[in-house]
Scaffold this motif. Structure first.
Motif, PDB file in Angstrom:
ATOM      1  N   LEU A 144       0.386  -1.163  -0.131  1.00 44.94           N
ATOM      2  CA  LEU A 144       0.392   0.493  -0.333  1.00 44.94           C
ATOM      3  C   LEU A 144       0.914   1.332  -0.366  1.00 44.94           C
ATOM      4  N   ALA A 145       0.416   2.122  -0.799  1.00 47.12           N
ATOM      5  CA  ALA A 145       1.210   3.240  -0.713  1.00 47.12           C
ATOM      6  C   ALA A 145      -0.144   4.377  -0.695  1.00 47.12           C
ATOM      7  N   THR A 146       1.186   5.596   0.661  1.00 49.12           N
ATOM      8  CA  THR A 146       0.447   6.273   1.445  1.00 49.12           C
ATOM      9  C   THR A 146       1.399   7.323   0.646  1.00 49.12           C
ATOM     10  N   CYS A 147       0.653   8.598  -0.133  1.00 49.00           N
ATOM     11  CA  CYS A 147       1.320   9.831  -1.243  1.00 49.00           C
ATOM     12  C   CYS A 147       0.881  11.482   0.255  1.00 49.00           C
ATOM     13  N   GLU A 148       2.195  11.787  -0.002  1.00 45.83           N
ATOM     14  CA  GLU A 148       1.673  13.084   1.170  1.00 45.83           C
ATOM     15  C   GLU A 148       0.731  12.629   2.631  1.00 45.83           C
ATOM     16  N   GLY A 149       0.451  11.738   2.814  1.00 49.96           N
ATOM     17  CA  GLY A 149      -0.459  11.773   3.597  1.00 49.96           C
ATOM     18  C   GLY A 149      -2.053  10.915   2.961  1.00 49.96           C
ATOM     19  N   LYS A 150      -2.084  10.761   1.940  1.00 51.29           N
ATOM     20  CA  LYS A 150      -3.598  10.577   1.042  1.00 51.29           C
ATOM     21  C   LYS A 150      -3.212   9.005   0.848  1.00 51.29           C
ATOM     22  N   PRO A 151      -3.825   8.303   0.704  1.00 48.81           N
ATOM     23  CA  PRO A 151      -3.278   6.628  -0.009  1.00 48.81           C
ATOM     24  C   PRO A 151      -3.943   6.882  -1.971  1.00 48.81           C
ATOM     25  N   GLY A 152      -2.672   5.914  -1.693  1.00 48.63           N
ATOM     26  CA  GLY A 152      -1.983   6.518  -2.878  1.00 48.63           C
ATOM     27  C   GLY A 152      -1.985   5.227  -3.863  1.00 48.63           C
ATOM     28  N   GLY A 153      -3.312   4.238  -4.024  1.00 48.05           N
ATOM     29  CA  GLY A 153      -3.015   2.820  -4.038  1.00 48.05           C
ATOM     30  C   GLY A 153      -2.568   1.637  -3.383  1.00 48.05           C
ATOM     31  N   ALA A 154      -2.355   0.665  -4.717  1.00 42.79           N
ATOM     32  CA  ALA A 154      -1.123  -0.319  -4.112  1.00 42.79           C
ATOM     33  C   ALA A 154      -0.722  -1.181  -5.242  1.00 42.79           C
ATOM     34  N   ALA A 155       0.236  -1.958  -4.930  1.00 44.34           N
ATOM     35  CA  ALA A 155       1.011  -2.502  -6.331  1.00 44.34           C
ATOM     36  C   ALA A 155       0.733  -4.109  -5.425  1.00 44.34           C
ATOM     37  N   TYR A 156       0.358  -4.958  -6.631  1.00 49.35           N
ATOM     38  CA  TYR A 156       0.608  -6.592  -6.332  1.00 49.35           C
ATOM     39  C   TYR A 156       1.674  -7.162  -7.476  1.00 49.35           C
ATOM     40  N   PHE A 157       2.463  -8.077  -6.988  1.00 50.85           N
ATOM     41  CA  PHE A 157       3.321  -8.871  -7.490  1.00 50.85           C
ATOM     42  C   PHE A 157       3.042 -10.483  -8.279  1.00 50.85           C
ATOM     43  N   ASP A 158       3.204 -10.358  -9.388  1.00 50.11           N
ATOM     44  CA  ASP A 158       2.711 -11.752  -9.947  1.00 50.11           C
ATOM     45  C   ASP A 158       3.473 -11.967 -10.919  1.00 50.11           C
ATOM     46  N   VAL A 159       3.741 -13.735 -10.692  1.00 50.12           N
ATOM     47  CA  VAL A 159       4.960 -14.653 -11.096  1.00 50.12           C
ATOM     48  C   VAL A 159       3.954 -15.779 -11.187  1.00 50.12           C
ATOM     49  N   HIS A 160       3.820 -15.598 -13.478  1.00 45.63           N
ATOM     50  CA  HIS A 160       3.470 -16.652 -14.383  1.00 45.63           C
ATOM     51  C   HIS A 160       4.085 -17.274 -15.087  1.00 45.63           C
ATOM     52  N   ARG A 161       3.520 -18.280 -15.468  1.00 43.06           N
ATOM     53  CA  ARG A 161       4.218 -18.913 -17.125  1.00 43.06           C
ATOM     54  C   ARG A 161       4.184 -18.152 -18.170  1.00 43.06           C
ATOM     55  N   VAL A 162       5.370 -17.724 -19.254  1.00 40.10           N
ATOM     56  CA  VAL A 162       4.467 -17.220 -19.955  1.00 40.10           C
ATOM     57  C   VAL A 162       4.363 -18.347 -21.250  1.00 40.10           C
ATOM     58  N   ARG A 163       5.984 -19.045 -21.342  1.00 37.14           N
ATOM     59  CA  ARG A 163       5.520 -20.363 -22.257  1.00 37.14           C
ATOM     60  C   ARG A 163       5.958 -21.465 -21.572  1.00 37.14           C
ATOM     61  N   THR A 164       7.589 -21.279 -21.245  1.00 36.35           N
ATOM     62  CA  THR A 164       7.801 -22.762 -20.513  1.00 36.35           C
ATOM     63  C   THR A 164       8.832 -21.576 -19.302  1.00 36.35           C
ATOM     64  N   LEU A 165       8.980 -20.696 -19.108  1.00 34.53           N
ATOM     65  CA  LEU A 165       9.644 -19.791 -18.534  1.00 34.53           C
ATOM     66  C   LEU A 165       9.058 -18.984 -17.523  1.00 34.53           C
ATOM     67  N   PRO A 166       9.129 -18.497 -16.528  1.00 36.60           N
ATOM     68  CA  PRO A 166       8.522 -17.389 -15.570  1.00 36.60           C
ATOM     69  C   PRO A 166       9.111 -15.939 -15.945  1.00 36.60           C
ATOM     70  N   GLU A 167       8.086 -15.430 -15.864  1.00 34.21           N
ATOM     71  CA  GLU A 167       7.714 -13.892 -15.954  1.00 34.21           C
ATOM     72  C   GLU A 167       7.340 -13.420 -14.332  1.00 34.21           C
ATOM     73  N   ARG A 168       7.771 -12.166 -14.117  1.00 32.95           N
ATOM     74  CA  ARG A 168       7.724 -11.421 -12.594  1.00 32.95           C
ATOM     75  C   ARG A 168       7.185  -9.986 -12.898  1.00 32.95           C
ATOM     76  N   VAL A 169       5.679  -9.367 -12.821  1.00 29.29           N
ATOM     77  CA  VAL A 169       5.433  -8.596 -13.081  1.00 29.29           C
ATOM     78  C   VAL A 169       5.159  -7.983 -11.803  1.00 29.29           C
ATOM     79  N   MET A 170       4.964  -6.378 -11.604  1.00 29.00           N
ATOM     80  CA  MET A 170       4.587  -5.541 -10.567  1.00 29.00           C
ATOM     81  C   MET A 170       2.977  -4.852 -11.562  1.00 29.00           C
ATOM     82  N   VAL A 171       1.899  -4.851 -10.456  1.00 33.32           N
ATOM     83  CA  VAL A 171       1.269  -4.543 -11.350  1.00 33.32           C
ATOM     84  C   VAL A 171       0.483  -2.986  -9.971  1.00 33.32           C
ATOM     85  N   ALA A 172       0.625  -2.116 -10.170  1.00 29.82           N
ATOM     86  CA  ALA A 172       0.432  -0.857  -9.641  1.00 29.82           C
ATOM     87  C   ALA A 172      -1.083  -0.539  -9.971  1.00 29.82           C
ATOM     88  N   VAL A 173      -2.051  -0.494  -8.671  1.00 26.74           N
ATOM     89  CA  VAL A 173      -3.621  -0.025  -8.750  1.00 26.74           C
ATOM     90  C   VAL A 173      -3.489   1.386  -7.938  1.00 26.74           C
TER      91      VAL A 173
END
Length: 203
Positions: free
Chosen positions: A89-118
């Motif tokens: 969770l992000a707090t920016c200048e005292g206010k809620p700024g959103g949240a980020a999540y980390f997702d690990v998944h397989r693309v073809r045979t190998l993994p990818e790690r991404v961050m999705v910020a909301v």
């Protein structure tokens, strides 16, 4: 989605090149590849700083109930692998700024790690690729990820809808779209339909 175990929280602003403690935290919880591993493009604290510059980041631990997990899977249109979720969770200048999540998944045979910020309104703020173990030719250019920005969890958030496919990188595009849907679904289930980040409950 990979879900790290409960750890201490960080209340310090996250800036590029700083937050090594948080990086270690991510390393243990997200099956993080070491910085020397092939395919590592960005560390977790660097990705968070890009999404929420100058903001304080707090890592929380959420255990989804069976009902919540099923609801998230229905919203995402995909299986949620674990009931253990860690929103950053992000707090920016005292206010809620959103949240980020980390997702690990397989693309073809190998993994990818991404961050999705909301953002605080439940829309995608940014997607960052942290590691990508498939050949670089299968990785879309940075501009392609920009089309996710300001997208909500709607039926057309897919390659069959509002997201453009990428010639030669179809599997990566599909995996990224599914990760975005998983994160938005989890965010909605955890924080409600308005997806606004609530204050930390009193101990």
């Amino acid at each position: 989605m990979m879900t790290p175990p409960s750890r201490s929280r960080s209340h310090r602003p996250i800036r590029p090149g700083r937050g090594r403690g948080l990086a270690l935290l991510l390393a243990s919880g997200l099956l993080w590849a070491s910085p020397a591993s092939a395919g590592v493009r960005l560390e977790g604290d660097e990705a968070l700083a890009l999404a929420f510059p100058g903001c304080e980041i707090e890592r929380r631990t959420v255990f989804l109930s069976k009902v919540q997990k099923e609801a998230a899977e229905k919203l995402a249109g995909a299986k949620i692998e674990s009931a253990l979720v860690h929103p950053y969770l992000a707090t920016c200048e005292g206010k809620p700024g959103g949240a980020a999540y980390f997702d690990v998944h397989r693309v073809r045979t190998l993994p990818e790690r991404v961050m999705v910020a909301v953002d605080a309104g439940g829309k995608i703020l940014r997607i960052e690729v942290l590691s990508f173990d498939e050949p670089p030719d299968y990785l879309p250019r940075r501009g392609w990820y920009g089309q996710f920005e300001a997208k909500r969890l709607e039926d057309d958030l897919s390659l069959e809808g509002a997201i453009r496919p990428v010639a030669g990188a179809t599997l990566t595009a599909e995996a990224t779209s599914k990760a975005a849907r998983r994160v938005l679904a989890l965010h909605r289930v955890i924080f409600g339909a308005k997806a606004e980040v609530p204050p930390e409950p009193a101990p």
